[in-house]
Design a protein around this motif. Structure first.
Motif, short mmCIF file in Angstrom:
data_model
loop_
_atom_site.label_atom_id
_atom_site.label_comp_id
_atom_site.label_asym_id
_atom_site.label_seq_id
_atom_site.Cartn_x
_atom_site.Cartn_y
_atom_site.Cartn_z
N GLU A 282 1.28 -0.95 -0.04
CA GLU A 282 -0.13 -0.04 -0.38
C GLU A 282 0.71 1.51 -0.11
O GLU A 282 1.91 1.49 0.79
CB GLU A 282 -0.59 0.43 1.08
CG GLU A 282 -2.13 1.46 1.27
CD GLU A 282 -2.44 1.41 2.98
OE1 GLU A 282 -3.56 2.17 2.77
OE2 GLU A 282 -1.79 -0.05 3.41
N LYS B 205 -1.40 -1.25 -3.81
CA LYS B 205 -3.35 -0.94 -3.69
C LYS B 205 -2.82 1.20 -3.28
O LYS B 205 -1.30 1.36 -2.57
CB LYS B 205 -3.41 -1.72 -2.34
CG LYS B 205 -4.35 -0.83 -1.45
CD LYS B 205 -4.57 -2.18 -0.25
CE LYS B 205 -5.23 -1.88 0.26
NZ LYS B 205 -4.83 -2.16 2.04
N ALA C 187 -5.20 3.35 1.46
CA ALA C 187 -6.22 3.71 2.12
C ALA C 187 -7.53 4.59 2.96
O ALA C 187 -5.93 6.03 3.63
CB ALA C 187 -6.96 2.87 2.85
N GLY D 152 -8.13 0.63 -1.25
CA GLY D 152 -9.28 0.22 0.15
C GLY D 152 -9.58 1.38 0.78
O GLY D 152 -8.89 2.58 0.02
N GLN E 147 -10.60 -3.44 -1.13
CA GLN E 147 -11.10 -4.52 -0.05
C GLN E 147 -11.35 -2.76 1.14
O GLN E 147 -11.22 -1.39 1.34
CB GLN E 147 -9.32 -4.18 0.42
CG GLN E 147 -8.69 -5.22 -0.72
CD GLN E 147 -7.01 -4.82 0.51
OE1 GLN E 147 -7.06 -4.50 1.12
NE2 GLN E 147 -6.45 -6.09 -0.46
N CYS F 147 -9.87 -2.47 4.68
CA CYS F 147 -9.17 -3.30 4.86
C CYS F 147 -9.01 -2.20 6.32
O CYS F 147 -7.81 -2.12 6.95
CB CYS F 147 -8.00 -2.22 4.24
SG CYS F 147 -7.98 -0.68 3.76
#
Length: 217
Positions: free
Chosen positions: A26, A66, A69, A114, A150, A152
């Motif tokens: 990420e 990723k 998030a 995410g 996700q 997450c």
């Protein structure tokens, strides 16, 4: 440029060290809030991410990348209640909110997006959750994203004894922690099954949380 060059060396070291153990890397969790370390800036995040992603691709070609998030329930243009947005909201927030601008800038470059649903989900949280996430996913597709999602980071504490419910979120985070173990179990199951029904991996953040360090009791 000097700082970015140092960052690139750091990324190369970390990816090389963990590429055989890490499934997904990420790029800067919650870049849209204080974890950025300065006033959040979407342009700077996009710049950093676009320098980071090629390094991950080169050194760990089997790994997924990723986007950082974002919080589902934090800040302007937040995802919670998205299904209730007006035309004016849609015209404003995706173009102004740091989280939306940052994701839009790298949507074509990542494999996973995410988001962090909530800490301590209350009953009304699920009222629009499915509709809100569906709209966010549709928006991401319009930005060129073709990967997976996700949920997450979420949690549900059950602290003993429960802190004073009058405490604010600044005094005790999360602000409504008074769950029993049965109440916590029900909320966790609801969150897991709701996400599973949307084919979204659901990742609980921390097996045990003790927020007393943040509580002035």
């Amino acid at each position: 440029e000097e700082a970015l060059a140092a960052w690139e060396r750091y990324i190369a070291f970390m990816v090389t060290k963990y590429r055989d153990r890490v499934h997904t890397f990420e790029v800067w969790n919650e870049f849209h809030n204080h974890y950025w370390g300065d006033k959040p800036n979407a342009t700077n995040y996009i710049r950093l991410a676009k320098r980071t992603i090629p390094i991950i691709r080169r050194l760990a070609p089997k790994a997924k990348v990723k986007a950082g998030a974002i919080g589902f329930n934090v800040g302007p243009g937040r995802l919670r209640g998205l299904s209730l947005w007006t035309k004016e909201d849609w015209a404003k927030w995706p173009n102004e909110a740091t989280a939306w601008r940052g994701i839009a800038g790298i949507a074509k470059d990542v494999d996973v997006i995410g988001f962090h649903p909530i800490y301590n989900p209350l009953d009304d949280f699920f009222t629009t959750y499915r509709e809100d996430t569906a709209l966010y996913f549709a928006w991401a597709r319009k930005q060129g994203f073709r990967g997976t999602y996700q949920a997450c980071e979420w949690s549900c504490p059950a602290l003993y004894p429960s802190p004073d419910p009058k405490l604010t979120i600044d005094e005790c985070w999360p602000d409504t922690p008074g769950n029993s173990e049965i109440g916590k179990a029900k909320k966790c199951l609801e969150m897991i099954m709701t996400n599973a029904g949307m084919d979204i991996p659901s990742i609980y953040c921390e097996m045990y949380q003790n927020f007393y360090a943040l509580c002035d009791l």
